[in-house]
Design a protein around this motif. Structure first.
Motif, PDB file in Angstrom:
ATOM      1  N   GLN A   1     -28.139  14.046 -58.628  1.00  0.00           N
ATOM      2  CA  GLN A   1     -27.434  13.011 -59.375  1.00  0.00           C
ATOM      3  C   GLN A   1     -27.371  13.320 -60.859  1.00  0.00           C
ATOM      4  N   ASN A   2     -28.408  13.972 -61.375  1.00  0.00           N
ATOM      5  CA  ASN A   2     -28.464  14.227 -62.804  1.00  0.00           C
ATOM      6  C   ASN A   2     -29.156  15.558 -63.066  1.00  0.00           C
TER       7      ASN A   2
ATOM      8  N   GLU B   1     -29.326  17.045 -65.719  1.00  0.00           N
ATOM      9  CA  GLU B   1     -29.964  17.082 -67.029  1.00  0.00           C
ATOM     10  C   GLU B   1     -31.479  17.003 -66.903  1.00  0.00           C
TER      11      GLU B   1
END
Length: 363
Positions: A34-35, A37
């Protein structure tokens, strides 16, 4: 040896927040999908559960803004040594992937969307001419044994692009938190790998210097960056997140498009939204709302971290007015907001133009 992470809750009493192992590694994988980062702010997902020629599956395959591929593999039920061997096996396959292979994998995982378009949307830049010039292996784990630490360190010392990222899971009431720790500092690992790899098509990185584009507009002005000690980007996380690659202690050379290099300094803080940035004027901390800015829209989208300016603190060693910028057709410049500065000719020119910033190098 990674540094142990602990969290304390501050209230009427000080309470240590207990570490709680994730019940399912799939929960961590879902968070990473999902992320991206979470492990690295500069990655775009190419595919998940990517099948190799040996009918094995890479958990996550990603690409960075320079076109380098990243294999991200969760430890799962494997022993730490086995997951290292598995990652190396995947690397042997990934290193052979060409542009058409990566485009196919991306399309299969993104409902037929073109890889070039996805790259441009993520990095606001065209796909580099050379794709997959190098790759990076990242093992995701909650812990590994000392023997495996020694194996990974040995591989890095001998030029293998591998690292381990640890995630600790903490819960306070209904809120859950992940805390990230690297086995080896990513910049130091990259420097060691490039020092060993004499066959790289690009020049090796010195582990210290970064090139940063400072795009002047109504949102940001060079005079403000010099006065308050920062570099910034904003109007979208695909722009501002690039600043997260800059860690305290790194040297940055600021470049204004169509102007040239205007300053060199040392990063002092990690990237943060402008509303949370600590501004110091004459040694005193000042609220941002009380400060004058030459950029009329410096405080744009102030309460929205997705769109607002993000800043990294910089201690400027030497700056010049735009009229005295370092320019030249042979100097390095490109479209990326942040990237490692490898070009030796540009570094030599910067050292001459900004000698105060390179004093230690010449000592």
């Amino acid at each position: 040896m990674p540094v142990e992470s602990s969290i304390w809750k501050l209230g009427q009493t000080v309470e240590k927040v207990p570490f709680i192992p994730l019940a399912l590694e799939s929960k961590l994988q879902a968070a990473l999908e999902q992320n991206l980062e979470i492990p690295d702010p500069g990655l775009m997902l190419v595919g998940r559960q990517v099948r190799t020629e040996n009918n094995k599956f890479i958990d996550l395959l990603a690409v960075d803004s320079e076109g380098h591929l990243h294999v991200i593999e969760l430890k799962r039920g494997l022993t730490p040594r086995d997951v290292v061997a598995q990652a190396l096996d995947y690397a042997a396959w990934v290193r052979k992937l060409g542009r058409e292979d990566v485009q196919r994998i991306y399309a299969e995982n993104h409902d037929g969307k073109g890889f070039d378009d996805g790259f441009r949307d993520s990095f606001d830049a065209a796909l580099p001419e050379t794709l997959n010039a190098s790759h990076q292996l990242t093992i995701v784990a909650s812990d590994i044994d000392p023997s495996t630490e020694r194996i990974v360190q040995y591989l890095v010392d001998y030029g293998v692009p591998i690292n381990v990222v640890f995630f600790r899971h903490f819960a306070v009431g209904q809120d859950e938190f992940l805390v990230r720790t690297w086995l080896i500092d990513p910049d130091e690992a990259a420097e060691q790998v490039e020092r060993r790899d004499s066959q790289k098509k690009q020049q090796p990185w010195n582990g210290q210097d970064y090139y940063v584009v400072f795009g002047e507009s109504t949102l940001r002005h060079w005079d403000d960056a010099v006065r308050y000690g920062f570099l910034s980007a904003g109007k979208g996380r695909k722009y501002s997140r690039t600043l997260e690659a800059l860690q305290p202690g790194r040297r940055v050379s600021a470049y204004i498009p169509r102007v040239g290099y205007v300053g060199v300094g040392t990063v002092t803080t990690v990237a943060t939204p402008i509303k949370d940035f600590v501004f110091k004027v004459g040694g005193d901390v000042r609220p941002v709302s009380s400060l004058p800015f030459s950029a009329p829209e410096a405080l744009h989208d102030f309460d929205d971290p997705e769109l607002s300016e993000w800043l990294v603190g910089v201690e400027w060693q030497q700056t010049v007015p735009k009229s005295d910028a370092l320019t030249g057709s042979s100097l390095f410049s490109n479209q990326y907001i942040v990237c490692r500065l490898r070009d030796q000719g540009t570094l030599e020119a910067l050292a001459k133009h900004f000698p105060q910033a390179f004093q230690e190098d010449s000592a």
